[in-house]
Design a protein around this motif. Structure first.
Motif, short mmCIF file in Angstrom:
data_model
loop_
_atom_site.label_atom_id
_atom_site.label_comp_id
_atom_site.label_asym_id
_atom_site.label_seq_id
_atom_site.Cartn_x
_atom_site.Cartn_y
_atom_site.Cartn_z
N TYR A 96 0.86 -1.18 0.00
CA TYR A 96 0.00 0.00 0.00
C TYR A 96 0.90 1.23 0.00
O TYR A 96 1.29 1.72 1.05
N ASN A 97 1.28 1.67 -1.18
CA ASN A 97 2.33 2.70 -1.29
C ASN A 97 1.91 3.84 -2.18
O ASN A 97 1.13 3.66 -3.11
N ASN A 98 2.49 4.99 -1.91
CA ASN A 98 2.45 6.09 -2.87
C ASN A 98 3.86 6.26 -3.41
O ASN A 98 4.81 6.50 -2.65
N PHE A 99 4.01 6.08 -4.71
CA PHE A 99 5.31 6.21 -5.36
C PHE A 99 5.00 6.46 -6.83
O PHE A 99 4.98 5.55 -7.65
N TYR A 100 4.71 7.73 -7.13
CA TYR A 100 4.17 8.10 -8.43
C TYR A 100 5.15 7.86 -9.57
O TYR A 100 4.76 7.83 -10.73
N GLU A 101 6.44 7.70 -9.26
CA GLU A 101 7.41 7.36 -10.30
C GLU A 101 7.04 6.02 -10.96
O GLU A 101 7.45 5.74 -12.09
N PHE A 102 6.31 5.17 -10.24
CA PHE A 102 5.95 3.86 -10.77
C PHE A 102 4.51 3.84 -11.25
O PHE A 102 4.24 3.50 -12.40
N VAL B 243 16.29 15.67 -3.72
CA VAL B 243 15.86 15.29 -5.07
C VAL B 243 15.92 13.77 -5.21
O VAL B 243 16.88 13.13 -4.77
N SER B 244 14.90 13.20 -5.85
CA SER B 244 14.85 11.76 -6.12
C SER B 244 15.50 11.46 -7.47
O SER B 244 15.88 12.37 -8.21
N PHE B 245 15.53 10.20 -7.83
CA PHE B 245 16.14 9.74 -9.09
C PHE B 245 15.27 10.10 -10.30
O PHE B 245 14.07 10.35 -10.18
N GLN C 31 9.61 -0.53 -3.09
CA GLN C 31 8.36 0.23 -3.01
C GLN C 31 8.35 1.25 -1.88
O GLN C 31 7.59 2.22 -1.92
N HIS C 32 9.20 1.07 -0.87
CA HIS C 32 9.27 2.02 0.24
C HIS C 32 10.34 3.10 0.03
O HIS C 32 10.57 3.92 0.89
N GLY C 33 11.05 3.07 -1.12
CA GLY C 33 12.00 4.15 -1.40
C GLY C 33 13.45 3.76 -1.27
O GLY C 33 14.27 4.58 -0.84
N LYS D 55 6.02 14.66 2.25
CA LYS D 55 7.30 15.31 2.59
C LYS D 55 8.42 14.26 2.79
O LYS D 55 9.59 14.62 2.84
N ASN D 56 8.02 12.98 2.92
CA ASN D 56 8.98 11.90 3.22
C ASN D 56 9.52 11.34 1.90
O ASN D 56 9.19 10.24 1.46
N ILE D 57 10.36 12.11 1.25
CA ILE D 57 10.80 11.80 -0.12
C ILE D 57 11.61 10.51 -0.19
O ILE D 57 12.50 10.27 0.63
N LYS D 58 11.28 9.72 -1.21
CA LYS D 58 11.90 8.39 -1.39
C LYS D 58 13.09 8.43 -2.34
O LYS D 58 13.17 9.30 -3.22
N SER D 59 13.95 7.44 -2.21
CA SER D 59 15.03 7.17 -3.17
C SER D 59 15.80 8.45 -3.54
O SER D 59 15.85 8.86 -4.70
N1 LIG Z 1 10.05 10.05 -4.69
C1 LIG Z 1 8.82 9.96 -4.14
N2 LIG Z 1 8.71 10.03 -2.80
C2 LIG Z 1 7.49 9.93 -2.22
C3 LIG Z 1 6.32 9.79 -3.00
C4 LIG Z 1 6.47 9.72 -4.41
O1 LIG Z 1 5.50 9.57 -5.18
N3 LIG Z 1 7.73 9.79 -4.93
N4 LIG Z 1 5.09 9.73 -2.39
C5 LIG Z 1 4.99 10.30 -1.04
C6 LIG Z 1 3.73 10.01 -0.37
S1 LIG Z 1 2.35 10.86 -0.91
C7 LIG Z 1 3.65 9.14 0.69
S2 LIG Z 1 2.20 8.94 1.56
C8 LIG Z 1 4.81 8.34 1.10
C9 LIG Z 1 4.42 6.86 1.11
O2 LIG Z 1 5.48 6.08 1.64
P1 LIG Z 1 5.34 4.50 1.71
O3 LIG Z 1 4.84 4.02 0.37
O4 LIG Z 1 6.70 3.97 2.03
O5 LIG Z 1 4.34 4.20 2.78
O6 LIG Z 1 5.93 8.51 0.25
C10 LIG Z 1 6.16 9.86 -0.16
N5 LIG Z 1 7.42 9.97 -0.86
#
Ligand SMILES: Nc1nc2c(c(=O)[nH]1)N[C@H]1C(S)=C(S)[C@@H](COP(=O)(O)O)O[C@H]1N2
Ligand SMILES: [Mo]
Length: 326
Positions: free
Chosen positions: A93-99, A186-188, A234-236, A250-254
């Motif tokens: 159950y993730n938000n990761f719009y790059e995918f 900045v992400s990838f 999927q968690h970044g 605000k919790n930016i991934k990767s």
């Molecule tokens: N690079 C990146 N980081 C991101 C996002 C994203 O789409 N791309 N989505 C954000 C949003 S909206 C949320 S709620 C969380 C989700 O983290 P999770 O999938 O590890 O629970 O990542 C955040 N970081």
């Protein structure tokens, strides 16, 4: 040619939230009936339901096995008075719009992403600009585990054990100059591996920012693991920011680049929809989103609605950062 378009209403919707307990329970129920995952109820249930019977094993296979330096010692100062979200529920159950914009589709599409080799460049207003390989980073800074609440702006939440490096330690290492006020992340950008990045209506790569004081707060982590092992893609993977008093986005991934700046950096969601997502984005039950209330949230494991806490329950740690109610 305009690359930026205002997302449609469904692109960051609260309505996509479906309690995972319903999914798993229903699956168990269907298994008991010998029906596998045949989709009896059509579109009413979320997309994962239509998958193959061994989908749960495929999901489990996305989780990297624990290896040194995992699991890290748990820091007992950071506990939560709510049960941990089961790992497989958080992992699907993730938000990761790059995918993809589909929460339950991220883990599948992120499987071909390669989080190694990976470097993180730290530059800008620092005395010691540096580029660190992710494994150098893991060797240089001690990891710890902390259990935090996590609250998405869409009003769903979870409780997970992150493994990470207190971000202040990294700042101390690069030595911010006296001019540094903000930290930009900045992400990838890899559209070949991340199909969502082929949608040019988003200003890829994803970017975020914090004040230097926020980034230095004791709660801020550069997380490299979850549930005692490296982050699944999927968690970044391999490293993402965790700021538990702020909304999820605000919790930016990767992260590939960290820049200390004098000026406030723009942020991805604020650039796309300025009226709905501001720079601060602190969790606040008293400040509704323009399209929905933020007073309560849905636990993704139980499906239950619970009250949302000011600063997501971290007022003691962060309230002093904000003079007004941000
Ligand atoms: N690079 C990146 N980081 C991101 C996002 C994203 O789409 N791309 N989505 C954000 C949003 S909206 C949320 S709620 C969380 C989700 O983290 P999770 O999938 O590890 O629970 O990542 C955040 N970081
Ligand atoms: Mo989110």
């Amino acid at each position: 040619m305009p690359l930026i378009r205002i997302p449609k209403r469904w692109e960051l919707p609260e309505s996509q939230v479906t309690p995972e307990s319903i999914y798993w329970n229903r699956r168990r129920f269907l298994k008991a009936l010998g029906l596998g995952t045949v989709s009896l109820l059509g579109g009413f249930w979320p997309g994962l339901l239509s998958g193959a019977p061994d989908e749960q094993d495929e999901l489990r296979a996305t989780i990297p096995p624990p290896h040194k330096p995992y699991p890290a010692p748990r820091n007992p100062r950071f506990q939560v008075d709510r049960p941990l979200t089961p790992e497989l529920i958080a992992a699907q159950y993730n938000n990761f719009y790059e995918f993809t914009l589909k929460k339950n589709g991220v883990w599948k599409l992120a499987r071909r992403f390669r989080p190694r080799p990976w470097t993180i460049e730290i530059s800008g207003e620092v005395h010691r600009p540096t580029t660190l390989d992710i494994d150098q980073l893991l060797a240089r800074f001690p990891l710890e585990e902390r259990v935090y609440r996590f609250r998405c702006v869409e009003a769903w939440s979870m409780v997970v054990p992150w493994t990470g490096i207190p971000f202040k330690k990294i700042l101390d290492f690069v030595q911010p100059t006296g001019q540094a006020r903000y930290v930009r992340f900045v992400s990838f950008y890899r559209p070949e591996e991340a199909p969502g990045q082929k949608d040019r209506s988003y200003p890829w790569p994803y970017f975020e920012g914090l004040t230097l004081a926020e980034a230095s707060n004791e709660l801020t982590l550069l997380a490299t693991g979850i549930y005692g092992h490296p982050l699944p893609n999927q968690h970044g993977a391999p490293a993402r920011i965790v700021v538990p008093w702020k909304y999820g986005y605000k919790n930016i991934k990767s992260v590939v680049k960290i820049e200390l700046t004098r000026k406030r950096p723009p942020t991805f969601w604020n650039t796309l929809v300025p009226d709905e997502y501001d720079f601060w984005s602190n969790v606040n039950p008293n400040k509704p989103h323009p399209r929905w209330s933020q007073a309560t949230e849905r636990d993704i494991a139980t499906g239950r609605r619970i009250p949302t806490l000011l600063y997501n329950g971290y007022a003691q740690e962060v309230a002093a950062l904000y003079k007004e109610s941000r």
